[in-house]
Scaffold this motif. Structure first.
Motif, short mmCIF file in Angstrom:
data_model
loop_
_atom_site.label_atom_id
_atom_site.label_comp_id
_atom_site.label_asym_id
_atom_site.label_seq_id
_atom_site.Cartn_x
_atom_site.Cartn_y
_atom_site.Cartn_z
N TYR B 154 0.84 -1.22 0.00
CA TYR B 154 0.00 0.00 0.00
C TYR B 154 0.86 1.26 0.00
O TYR B 154 0.69 2.16 -0.83
CB TYR B 154 -0.90 -0.04 1.25
N GLY B 155 1.84 1.28 0.90
CA GLY B 155 2.67 2.49 1.03
C GLY B 155 3.36 2.80 -0.30
O GLY B 155 3.31 3.93 -0.81
N GLU B 156 3.94 1.76 -0.93
CA GLU B 156 4.66 1.99 -2.21
C GLU B 156 3.69 2.46 -3.29
O GLU B 156 4.04 3.28 -4.13
CB GLU B 156 5.34 0.69 -2.67
N GLY B 181 -4.95 5.64 5.71
CA GLY B 181 -4.79 4.19 5.84
C GLY B 181 -3.36 3.78 6.13
O GLY B 181 -2.99 2.64 5.92
N MET B 182 -2.54 4.74 6.57
CA MET B 182 -1.12 4.37 6.84
C MET B 182 -0.92 4.30 8.35
O MET B 182 -1.51 5.09 9.09
CB MET B 182 -0.20 5.46 6.27
N ASN B 183 -0.04 3.36 8.78
CA ASN B 183 0.29 3.37 10.23
C ASN B 183 1.32 4.47 10.49
O ASN B 183 1.80 5.12 9.57
CB ASN B 183 0.82 1.99 10.65
N GLU B 186 4.64 4.34 8.55
CA GLU B 186 4.53 4.70 7.12
C GLU B 186 4.33 6.20 6.97
O GLU B 186 4.94 6.85 6.13
CB GLU B 186 3.34 3.94 6.52
N SER B 187 3.43 6.80 7.84
CA SER B 187 3.16 8.25 7.63
C SER B 187 4.40 9.05 7.99
O SER B 187 4.69 10.10 7.40
CB SER B 187 1.94 8.68 8.47
N GLU B 188 5.17 8.52 8.94
CA GLU B 188 6.44 9.19 9.27
C GLU B 188 7.32 9.25 8.03
O GLU B 188 7.75 10.33 7.59
CB GLU B 188 7.15 8.38 10.38
N SER B 189 7.52 8.11 7.36
CA SER B 189 8.45 8.10 6.20
C SER B 189 7.83 8.92 5.07
O SER B 189 8.52 9.63 4.33
CB SER B 189 8.66 6.65 5.74
N LEU B 190 6.47 8.93 4.97
CA LEU B 190 5.82 9.75 3.93
C LEU B 190 6.12 11.23 4.18
O LEU B 190 6.46 11.97 3.26
CB LEU B 190 4.30 9.52 3.98
N VAL B 213 0.84 14.64 10.66
CA VAL B 213 1.54 14.98 9.41
C VAL B 213 1.31 16.45 9.08
O VAL B 213 2.25 17.20 8.82
CB VAL B 213 0.97 14.08 8.26
N VAL B 214 0.05 16.91 9.16
CA VAL B 214 -0.29 18.29 8.71
C VAL B 214 0.49 19.31 9.54
O VAL B 214 1.15 20.20 9.01
CB VAL B 214 -1.82 18.53 8.85
#
Lengths: 416, 261, 339, 292
Positions: B154-156, B181-183, B186-190, B213-214
Motif C-alpha cells: 500500500y505504502g509503495e 490508511g497508513m500506520n 509509514e506516515s512518518e516516512s511519507l 503529518v499536517v
C-alpha cells in the motif's frame, strides 16, 4: 487442478491438429496450373475423418474395380437442417435403389460422400475443396440456399467436377461455368405456371404478392411485376418479408387495405404458414396461390384447414393416380423415410440417378461424365429430363389444389 | 505573484452548496494544507482545481493563466498534477510504465515517427525511460521497477502515484489524503518524503486528516467547514483557534460557556 | 495431487517464459514453418483451412487492439468486415479494379464505419458499448440487404475475382492467396507491435486499466478511443476484402452475428492483450469445427462447451499471462551521445 | 390503418417486453449481458410441446415448462457463471460464457427436437375480440397484453416489496457489503436467474400461442430485439424494459406498414443507438456517477 484441464485441452487440440496434417501423403507429381478440365488434382488425401455414410461396405470379391463416390453437401445443422435431411434421404434412397437393381455402377462400388455445410458459404466452399480433391468423387449435388451453393460452384468449375443442384433457382447459378447443371425450374417458369393457374381458375382479380427477401423471392417478384399487368390482373400490394419473421399483422393489414382477393405466396412453408394462419383468422374468403416449394406436407401440418383451396403448381405428385411410377416412388420414399417426398427431394433422387447413369456409361472420368450429362435423356421419376443450352432442366407443370387436407390434382382441360 | 491564486470559488450540487466563496493561494515552493472534517468539501475543491467539476463561480489562476472551465487534459499541461484519495494506478502495467504514461503529454513524436521508429522517436523513448528511472530512484521505488503496480504494498502504491504526478513535470503537486490508511511508521516516512520533495523545489497542496503529518509539514493551513473557510494561518495559530476545535471536536460544555452564546 | 498440478502449470509457465526469452529465434522459425507449410503438397481443402486461420488471426488481431488493449468490448466487428468485403467486391467485380488498388478505399470506408461507432459510444461503457456495436452491425447488414442498386441486395455479388499481382493470379491453386494472407498477417502484427510499444499503446492500456485516471493524467481518452476504433475497423475492412476475394460470392446473410462472436472468441480464447493470442485462438476455433465434422449435431454443442470450459479454467486465454521477464528498457539510440 | 398498426405493435411489444424483463432482472443484479437468455426463452416454448407430447395437457405443460426453464436458467448460472464469479474474472469472460451456454442449449434442442417449425396450440383464446370498423383487435392480443401486465406487476412487487427483492437491490449496489450483511449472495442470484427463466417461459408460452409456432431458433431475433428494448428502457429497471419493448414493437409495425418489412429488424437498433447517445443509461436508467 484447473490449470491441468486447460493444458490438457490445448495439448489435445494440438495433437489432433498434428494428426490431421500427418494424415496427408505428399503428392507423387507436381500439379501444373493448366486448364482445370483435364487434370484431376494429385494426392488422394481425403480429410482425416471419414464421412459416416452408411454404405461403406468393402468391395466384394474383386469383381468391382474400386469405389466411385457422389458428393452431397447439405445443411444438417442449424435452422435449415430439416430441408437438408430430406435431400440426404433422397440421395441415400437413390443409391440404395441403384444397388438393388444394378449392384455395381460401371464396375465400381457406389458410395455417397455426405457433408454438412451448416448453411454457411465458408463451409460449402471448404467441402467443395474436399470433394474435388477426392479422386473417387465423380459428381456433386448441392446445397439448400443459393449463398452456400454459389460459393461452392466456382470451386467445382475450377477443378472440373459436375455439380447438379436440386434446389437452386438463382438466375446466375448456371452461368458459373459448363460443369454446373440445374435440375430445378427457374423462377420465370414457376411464376408463369402460378399466374396461369390463378388466371384460368380464379380469373382476373386484384392480387397481392407476398415474397421472402432472398434471391429466389426477389426474382419471382420482379418477374411477376412484369407479367401480371399483361394478364388483366392488377397488383394491389406487394410485401417483402425478412427471414424468421413470426408476426404478419401489419403486412396483412396492407394487403386487406389494398383489397387483394388472391395472394401469391412466394415463400417456403415455414415462413408462409404463420402468414396464412394469421390471414385466415382475419379474412376467410381470401385465396392463396403458392409455388413449387409450397408443395410440401409441412404446409398442411402447419396450417391445417387454413390453406384449403390453395393452388400449387407442382412438378411432382404424391400418390398420383395418373402416373403409376410416381405412386410407387411415393410409397417407397414413405416406407423409407416416414414422410411424403417434396418435389425438391424427388429432384435430388433424379440428380443422383443421372450421375450414376452417366458413370455407368462413361466410367470414372469427370470430363466424360460432364459431356454425357449435357446431352442426357434421363427417364427420371419426375419426368423425362433433358438440359437446354444453358444447362437448365425443363419441367412440365401439373396443377394441384389443397382439398380437405390433401394435395389433389386438378384436371387442366376443364379450364382450358 | 502566487503560483496558484483561487478566489471565492463555489459550487452546489442540487441546491446544496458544497463549496461557497472559498479563496486561497499557494506560493512557489510552499507546502499548503487544507483540512476540515469529513464532508467539508475538500475533495470537491480538488476536483474543481483539476477540472473534474466546473465551479459555478469564482476564478482559478495558475501561473497567471485562468484555468476555470478548462478540460482536465489542459490543466495537467499547465502543470497541475494530482493523486487520488482511493488509489487509481494502472494495475496491470509495470511500475515503470505507470511513470512513463505520466510523461505522455511531454512525449513529442507523431504517428509516423512511431511507425518508422525515427531517431526522434527513439531518443524521446530513451529519454523518458531514463527520466522515469531517475524519478523512481528519487521516490525510492527503483527495486520495484519491473513489478506490476497491483503487486506493490500500500505504502509503495502511494509513492508510485506521487511519482506518476511528478512525471507529468508539474510545478504544483496536489496530494489527496496521501497518509490515509497508513500506520505511524509509514506516515512518518511519507512526511519525510514530502519534505524531500519540498527541498527539490516542488510546490505541494495537501489534503490530509492525519493532524500529526499536517502540523509538522505544512507552511500554511486553511480550514474548511461546510464549504466555507473558517480559518487560515500558520499551524500553531490553527491548533489553538477555537473555531477549528469546535468544527472538529464539537462544542464541549466549558467551551459553550466560554463562548457565552 | 496438488503438487502435481502445481509443477505442471509451472512447467507450462516456464515453457512460455522460455519462448518469451528466445523470442528472437522462435519467431523467425515459426514464420519459416508457415512459409513452407503449403508447399508440403496439401490438398486445397487444407490450404483453404489455413487461409481461414490466417483471416481469423488478422481480424482477431484487429479486434484485439480494441478489446485486449483498450478494453472496449465490441460485438459488432462484422460490420467493418462486411463494409470492407462489399467495397472491395463492388470495385473488383463490378468496376473491374485491381484487388490491391481497392485496399486504400476499403480501409477508408471501413474506418468511416469505425468513426460512426466510435464517436457515439465515447460515453458508453461495458455492455452498453457492446450492444451499440452489435446494433450497428445489424444496421449495416440491413443496408446491404436493401440497397439494391449498390449491393444487389439479397442476390449478392457473384464471381468476385481473385487478387492478381502484376498479372499473376493469386489463388488457392498456386497457393499465392495463402502467401498474400501471410504477408497481411505479418504486416498487421508488426503494425500492432509498433503501436503498442509506443506512447499510443501505453495510452490505450492506461485507458483500459483506469480511464478516469488516464484522463486526469493528460491523455485525451476520447480521441484515443476513436483512434482505436478507426484502426480496428480499417484493418477488419481490409481482411474483409481478402475474405470476399477468397469466397468469391458474398451476400448479406454471410455477415451475421456469429461472425462477430467467433472473432471475439478468437481474441478471448487465444489471450486478450497479447500479440500471439489471436494466432492460437484462430487455429483452435477454425480447426475445432473441422475436427468435429463427423459429429454433425454435436458440433456446435462441443464448440459452446469449449467456450464455457475455456472461460472457466483459463479466462485470460491460453497464451494470456503476466510475463515475469523484466521490462525491456529501450536501448540508447546510437548517436544519442553526440547531441 | 394507423390504429391497426399500433394494435399489432402493442402485441409484439408485449412479447419483447416479457423477454426483456428476463434480461433486466439478471443485468440489474450482476451488470451482466446474459446472452443465453434468448436460448432459454426458445427452450421454454419447445419444452411445452415436449411436455404436451407426454400428454400433460396444455396448462400442465406450461406450468412444468415454467419451472423447468427457471431451473435451466439456474443451471446456466451455477455451471457457467458462478465459477467465474468466484474467480472474479474479467467481464468479457462472463460474456463469452453466456454465448457458449446459448450455443449449447440451442443446438441440443436442434439435435433432439429437430430444427423444423412445429405447430403450437393457441390455448388462451377467450373468444372476445373488439371490432373497430374494418380492423379487429383479436382476443389473443388483449390477453397477451393483460398477462404481460400482470407479470410485470408481479415481478415489480417482488423486487420492491419482498425481502428477497431488497436483497437483490442490495447486491446490485454492492455485492461485497451485501455479503457481509449476511445476505446469501449466491442464493439470491440463483433466485434472480430462476425469475428470469420463469418470465422467459411465460413469454415463450404467450408468444408461441400467439403465432402458433415453436422452433429451436425462435429465440435469436426476439432475443436481440428484447435486449435492445431492455437497454432502451434502462437496464435494471423493470418498467423500463416493458416500456422499451412496447416502443420497439409499435415502431416496428409502423415501419413495416409505411416503409416495408425488410427494414423491420433495423429499427430496434437504430432507436437504441440514438437513445444511448442522448441518455447513456437508457430512458429510465440511473446514471451511476463514478466517484473520483
Amino acid at each position: 487442478m484447473k490449470k491441468i484441464i486447460s493444458i490438457i485441452i490445448c495439448l489435445a487440440l494440438c495433437l489432433t491438429f498434428a494428426a490431421a496434417c500427418a494424415g496427408e501423403k505428399p503428392p507423387a507429381d507436381d500439379n501444373k496450373g493448366n486448364t482445370p478440365a483435364d487434370n484431376n488434382p494429385p494426392a488422394d488425401n481425403n480429410p482425416p475423418e471419414d464421412n459416416k455414410d452408411d454404405t461403406n461396405t468393402p468391395p466384394d470379391d474383386g469383381s468391382s474395380k474400386g469405389v466411385v463416390k457422389i458428393g452431397v453437401f447439405v445443411p444438417l445443422t442449424g435452422d435449415r437442417a430439416y430441408q437438408g435431411e430430406r435431400t440426404k434421404a433422397a440421395a441415400e434412397l437413390a443409391v440404395q435403389d441403384w444397388k438393388d437393381t444394378h449392384g455395381l455402377c460401371g464396375g465400381y462400388e457406389v458410395e455417397l460422400a455426405i457433408y454438412d455445410d451448416k448453411n454457411s458459404p465458408e463451409e460449402a466452399a471448404s467441402i467443395a475443396e474436399i470433394l474435388v480433391s477426392d479422386e473417387d468423387v465423380m459428381g456433386a449435388m448441392g446445397s439448400q440456399s443459393s449463398s452456400t451453393t454459389m460459393s461452392a460452384t466456382p470451386v467445382f468449375q475450377e477443378y472440373g467436377l459436375v455439380c447438379l443442384s436440386n434446389t437452386s433457382s438463382h438466375t446466375d447459378y448456371t452461368k458459373t461455368g459448363n460443369y454446373i447443371f440445374r435440375n430445378n425450374c427457374i423462377n420465370a417458369q414457376e411464376a408463369e405456371a402460378s399466374i396461369e393457374m390463378v388466371q384460368k381458375i380464379i380469373g382476373p382479380k386484384t392480387v397481392g404478392i407476398f415474397y421472402s427477401m432472398n434471391d429466389w423471392g426477389v426474382n419471382v417478384y420482379n418477374y411477376m411485376t412484369e407479367v401480371i399487368p399483361k394478364t388483366g390482373m392488377t397488383i394491389g400490394a406487394a410485401e417483402p418479408v425478412a427471414d424468421n419473421t413470426d408476426d404478419f399483422g401489419t403486412t396483412i393489414a396492407n394487403f386487406r387495405a389494398a383489397g387483394c382477393e388472391v395472394i401469391f405466396v412466394a415463400a417456403t412453408p415455414d415462413i408462409s404458414s404463420p402468414f396464412i394462419n394469421q390471414y385466415r383468422a382475419l379474412d376467410s374468403e381470401v385465396q392463396f396461390s403458392g409455388f413449387i416449394n409450397s408443395y410440401d406436407e409441412q404446409l398442411i401440418t402447419l396450417t391445417g384447414k387454413n390453406c384449403e383451396g390453395m393452388l400449387v403448381p407442382a412438378t411432382w405428385f404424391n400418390w398420383s393416380e395418373l402416373d403409376q411410377r410416381q405412386y410407387d416412388f411415393t410409397k417407397e420414399y414413405y416406407d423409407y423415410y416416414g414422410e411424403e417426398p417434396t418435389s425438391l427431394a424427388v429432384q435430388a433422387y433424379d440428380c443422383v440417378g443421372m450421375m450414376l447413369d452417366a458413370i455407368d456409361h462413361v466410367g470414372k472420368d469427370r470430363a466424360a461424365i460432364r459431356d454425357y450429362i449435357e446431352s442426357i435423356e434421363y427417364d427420371g421419376v419426375q419426368c423425362v429430363l433433358t438440359f437446354n443450352e444453358t444447362r437448365d432442366a425443363s419441367k412440365t407443370f401439373a396443377w394441384a389444389k389443397v382439398e380437405n387436407g390433401k394435395f389433389v390434382q386438378v384436371d387442366r382441360s376443364q379450364y382450358e | 505573484m502566487p503560483l496558484l491564486d483561487v478566489n471565492n470559488i463555489s459550487i452546489s450540487f442540487g441546491g446544496l452548496a458544497a463549496v461557497s466563496g472559498f479563496s486561497f493561494h499557494v506560493e512557489e515552493g510552499e507546502i499548503v494544507s487544507i483540512i476540515g472534517p469529513n464532508g467539508a468539501g475538500k475533495t470537491t475543491v480538488f476536483n474543481m482545481l483539476t477540472g473534474v467539476y466546473k465551479p459555478d463561480a469564482g476564478s482559478i489562476k495558475f501561473d497567471g493563466v485562468e484555468c476555470n472551465g478548462l478540460a482536465p487534459q489542459e490543466i495537467v499541461k499547465l502543470g497541475i498534477a494530482r493523486t487520488f484519495q482511493n488509489i487509481r494506478l494502472y494495475k496491470d502495467m509495470r511500475v515503470i510504465e505507470n511513470v512513463i504514461v505520466g510523461m505522455h503529454i511531454n512525449q513529442k513524436y507523431g504517428f509516423f515517427d512511431m511507425l518508422l521508429r525515427t531517431k526522434k522517436f527513439r531518443t524521446c523513448e530513451y529519454e523518458s525511460a531514463k527520466r522515469a528511472q531517475q524519478i523512481l530512484e528519487m521516490v525510492g521505488l527503483s527495486q520495484h521497477t519491473h513489478d506490476y503496480a497491483k503487486n506493490l504494498p500500500y505504502g509503495e502504491q502511494r509513492k508510485l502515484e506521487i511519482a506518476r504526478a511528478i512525471a507529468t513535470s508539474a510545478k504544483l503537486l496536489i496530494l489527496d489524503e496521501p497518509a490515509a490508511g497508513m500506520n505511524t511508521g509509514e506516515s512518518e516516512s511519507l512526511m519525510h518524503f514530502i519534505r524531500t520533495l519540498k527541498d527539490k523545489g516542488f510546490t505541494i497542496l495537501l489534503i490530509e486528516h492525519d493532524m500529526n503529518v499536517v502540523m509538522n509539514i505544512s507552511d500554511r493551513i486553511y480550514v474548511l467547514n461546510y464549504g466555507k473557510k473558517i480559518a487560515e494561518g500558520l499551524p500553531e495559530e490553527i491548533v489553538s483557534d477555537p473555531q477549528v476545535i469546535t468544527a472538529y471536536l464539537g462544542v464541549t460544555k466549558e467551551g459553550k460557556d466560554a463562548a457565552g452564546d | 495431487m496438488k503438487e502435481k498440478t502445481m509443477n505442471l502449470s509451472n512447467a507450462f509457465k516456464s515453457f512460455l517464459a522460455f519462448c518469451d526469452r528466445w523470442k528472437a529465434v522462435i519467431i523467425p522459425l515459426l514464420i519459416a514453418v508457415a512459409a513452407i507449410l503449403p508447399q508440403l503438397g496439401f490438398s486445397t481443402y487444407i490450404i483453404r483451412l489455413m487461409c481461414n486461420i490466417l483471416i481469423y488471426t488478422s481480424v482477431g488481431m484487429a479486434l484485439n487492439l480494441l478489446v485486449g488493449y483498450t478494453g472496449l468490448v465490441s460485438l459488432g466487428n462484422v460490420a467493418f468486415f462486411c463494409i470492407g468485403a462489399y467495397t472491395s467486391a463492388i470495385l473488383t467485380a463490378n468496376c473491374g479494379w485491381n484487388f490491391f488498388a481497392t485496399l486504400p478505399i476499403v480501409a477508408l470506408t471501413a474506418s468511416l464505419g469505425g468513426v460512426m461507432v466510435g464517436l457515439p459510444t465515447l460515453r458508453l461503457s461495458g455492455p452498453f458499448l457492446s450492444i451499440t456495436a452489435l446494433g450497428f452491425a445489424e444496421v449495416i447488414r440491413l443496408i446491404a440487404m436493401n440497397f439494391m442498386s449498390l449491393t444487389n441486395g439479397p442476390l449478392g455479388i457473384r464471381s468476385i475475382p481473385r487478387p492478381n499481382l502484376f498479372g499473376l493470379e493469386l489463388n488457392l491453386f498456386n497457393k499465392g492467396f495463402y502467401y498474400a494472407l501471410l504477408v497481411l498477417v505479418l504486416l498487421i502484427t508488426l503494425f500492432i507491435y509498433l503501436l503498442t510499444n509506443s506512447k499510443y499503446g501505453r495510452a490505450l492500456r492506461a485507458i483500459k486499466n483506469d480511464e478516469i485516471a488516464a484522463g486526469l493524467m493528460g491523455i485525451r481518452t476520447g480521441s484515443y478511443k476513436v483512434m482505436a476504433f478507426v484502426i480496428c475497423s480499417a484493418l477488419s475492412g481490409i481482411v474483409g476484402a481478402f475474405y470476399a476475394s477468397m469466397i468469391q460470392y458474398i451476400e448479406p446473410n454471410s455477415f451475421t452475428q456469429d461472425n462477430s462472436i467467433l472473432t471475439l472468441s478468437v481474441v478471448v480464447v487465444g489471450g486478450m492483450g497479447t500479440l500471439r493470442g489471436p494466432y492460437l485462438g484462430a487455429i483452435i476455433l477454425v480447426l475445432l469445427p473441422e475436427l468435429l465434422r463427423g459429429a454433425e449435431g454435436l458440433r456446435f454443442v462441443i464448440y459452446g462447451l469449449a467456450l464455457v470450459l475455456m472461460m472457466r479454467f483459463r479466462p485470460q486465454g491460453i497464451l494470456g499471462w503476466k510475463s515475469p521477464l523484466p521490462y525491456k528498457l529501450p536501448s540508447p539510440p546510437r548517436d544519442a551521445g553526440k547531441r | 390503418m394507423l390504429l391497426q398498426y399500433i394494435a399489432n405493435g402493442i402485441a409484439i411489444g408485449m412479447a419483447y417486453a416479457i423477454v426483456a424483463l428476463g434480461y433486466s432482472i439478471v443485468f440489474g443484479i450482476l451488470r451482466l449481458l446474459n446472452f443465453s437468455h434468448a436460448a432459454v426463452y426458445a427452450f421454454s416454448a419447445n419444452m411445452i410441446l415436449v411436455f404436451m407430447g407426454w400428454h400433460f395437457g396444455i396448462w400442465g405443460a406450461v406450468a412444468v415448462s415454467i419451472v423447468a426453464t427457471g431451473l435451466l436458467a439456474v443451471c446456466v448460472n451455477q455451471f457457467a457463471l458462478k465459477p467465474l464469479r468466484k474467480k472474479n474474472s474479467d467481464k468479457v469472460a462472463n460474456l463469452i460464457t453466456t454465448v457458449g451456454a446459448s450455443y449449447i442449449i440451442q443446438n441440443l434442442m436442434v439435435m433432439y427436437l429437430g430444427s423444423e417449425r412445429k405447430t403450437f396450440p393457441f390455448f388462451y383464446d377467450f373468444g372476445v375480440s373488439i371490432d373497430i370498423g374494418f380492423y379487429t383487435i383479436t382476443s389473443a392480443q388483449i390477453s397477451m397484453f393483460v398477462i404481460a401486465g400482470l407479470l410485470l406487476v408481479f415481478l415489480t412487487l417482488i423486487i420492491r416489496k419482498t425481502k428477497v427483492g431488497l436483497a437483490m437491490r442490495g447486491i446490485e449496489q454492492n455485492p461485497l457489503a451485501a455479503n457481509l450483511m449476511g445476505i446469501n449472495v449466491e442464493w439470491i442470484i440463483a433466485i434472480a436467474f430462476f425469475m428470469g427463466g420463469a418470465s422467459a417461459a411465460v413469454g415463450g408460452a404467450l408468444i408461441g400461442g400467439y403465432y402458433q409456432l415453436a422452433y429451436p431458433s425462435m429465440g435469436v431475433m426476439v432475443g436481440n430485439k428484447a435486449f435492445a428494448s431492455a437497454v432502451l428502457g434502462g437496464l435494471g429497471v423493470l418498467h423500463g424494459a416493458a416500456i422499451g419493448g412496447l416502443i420497439v414493437g409499435v415502431l416496428e409495425c409502423l415501419i413495416i406498414g409505411y416503409l416495408g418489412a425488410s427494414y423491420r429488424d433495423g429499427i430496434a437498433f437504430v432507436l437504441l443507438i440514438i437513445t444511448l447517445i442522448i441518455k447513456p443509461a437508457g430512458l429510465f436508467g440511473k446514471k451511476n456517477i463514478t466517484k473520483v
